[in-house]
Design an enzyme around this catalytic site. Sequence first.
Site, mmCIF file in Angstrom:
data_model
loop_
_atom_site.group_PDB
_atom_site.id
_atom_site.type_symbol
_atom_site.label_atom_id
_atom_site.label_comp_id
_atom_site.label_asym_id
_atom_site.label_seq_id
_atom_site.Cartn_x
_atom_site.Cartn_y
_atom_site.Cartn_z
ATOM 1 N N GLU A 188 0.085 -1.057 5.823
ATOM 2 C CA GLU A 188 1.156 -0.504 6.655
ATOM 3 C C GLU A 188 1.003 0.990 6.855
ATOM 4 O OE1 GLU A 188 5.036 1.080 7.936
ATOM 5 O OE2 GLU A 188 3.912 1.592 6.164
ATOM 6 N N ASP B 173 0.860 -1.193 0.000
ATOM 7 C CA ASP B 173 0.000 0.000 0.000
ATOM 8 C C ASP B 173 0.890 1.234 0.000
ATOM 9 O OD1 ASP B 173 0.852 -0.624 2.678
ATOM 10 O OD2 ASP B 173 -0.605 0.797 3.468
#
Length: 481
Positions: free
Chosen positions: A167, A100
């Site tokens: 994350e 991400d």
Amino acid sequence: MAAPVDFLTYVDDHQDQFIQRLATAVEIPSVSGEPARRPDVVRMAKYLEEQLQAYGVETKQVDLGTHVMDGQTLPLPPAILGRIGNDKAKKTVLIYGHFDVQPAELSDGWSWPPFTLTRDEKTGRLYGRGSSDDKGPVLGWVNVLEAHHQLQKPLPVNLRFCFEGMEESGSEGLDDLILEEVKKGKESWFDGVDCVCISDNYWLNTRTPALTYGLRGISYYKVNIAGPARDLHSGVFGRMVHEPMTDLITLLSKLVDPQGNILVPGVDEMVPAADEEEKKLYTALDYSIEDVELSAGGKIALSDDKASVLMGRMRSPSLSLHGIEGAFYGAGAKTVIPAKVAGKFSIRLVPPQTPENVDPLVISYLETEFKKLGSKNTFSIENLHGGKPWVEDHKHWSYEAARRATEAIYKQTPDYTREGGSIPVTLTFAEALGVNVLLLPMGRGDDGAHSTNEKLDISNYIEGTKLLGTYLYEVAAGTKA
Ligand SMILES: NCC(=O)N[C@@H](Cc1c[nH]cn1)C(=O)O
Ligand SMILES: [Zn+2]
Ligand SMILES: [Zn+2]
């Protein structure tokens, strides 16, 4: 054990394909913090999983359930577990990374579309969101796998992978996955792991490779102030009502001073001062005030003393004000009194601080300060996410392997650094698996992660791919020693 020449040559010969791989990944706007982009994070998970499978990695997508973001219940993107190699005579290395990225809009001030990888021939840089944080490093591992697969070369170690898509938004669900997985013992995808390697941070400067043995933790807060039932006209209601923005700005101004001192009583005081011996560690690092000014893009360092600036990032807590939801920010001169505003700020934590011992200090301080305002607005404070700091033994064989690999690829001894950012799962791996964790950065200190015009130098991507592969060979060499 030096990496074989055919591996290094393969990497040199396939630069363009590797850059294309990164371009494909950057095109997927996998922003975990924006609910509308969640399907793109899932798409990115699928792309990465297919890449791993193409080079012989057995994979599994793990459903992490749902979570609530901005009042919406959203499915969490799956984590991807992978494994290749099961040779008892070899070490087993667990690789973690995230697919991400932080949000990015052209209107934030990017010179190119953030989700198109733009190659600048003159500087040899690749611009795009996630190029350095963390798609470049994650794909560096895929490049290593491709090279070995195509050359029909066995990997020098067994590899396990754990890649996540949350994350940048607090690694929701990942701690539980790791703890559940570890409980499975022999059946676990992490069974037999000897060490963990994470490539998700940056060199301190633009010229010296680094090995990183510490991360700050984080506690992220949202302060909500509400009053009127709707936005009001400031000509009609100004000086007639309590204004939420005024209350919020007053509270935010009581958190940190312009020199970076944290004003919440007890927070700075928890951290013991550095002694002369420790200060020497920072003085020895290859860094200058020009480096901080170059990477920040402004002559704004808090001090002219290099050691004190470095300690600010590596061994002190910091409090940053991030934004205000609900505030007017557009062009023009709208005369509004916003009805409901939310201030967002976070504290980067260092040992012995944890979210558990810092949160109560912050919450009770802000509650007390709000009472002092005598405002009839409502106040609440939420903790959006948290993670503990981490410091590792950098004399371990895994760090020694990384040092030898760095010297082989870059012909330089690495800097040993502590990072100012946070990767909360690092401590979870260290504690749950009971093994050493190494941070082996690929990008440079001026990559602009989380910022506009994030980039990765082609040389860092290519030499970094060689470094990751060579590290595995050096781990294997350590096994025999
Ligand atoms: N490359 C690591 C990184 O950028 N980590 C983020 C993690 C985070 C925490 N809250 C939101 N994101 C960081 O900001 O340090
Ligand atoms: Zn990252
Ligand atoms: Zn990041």
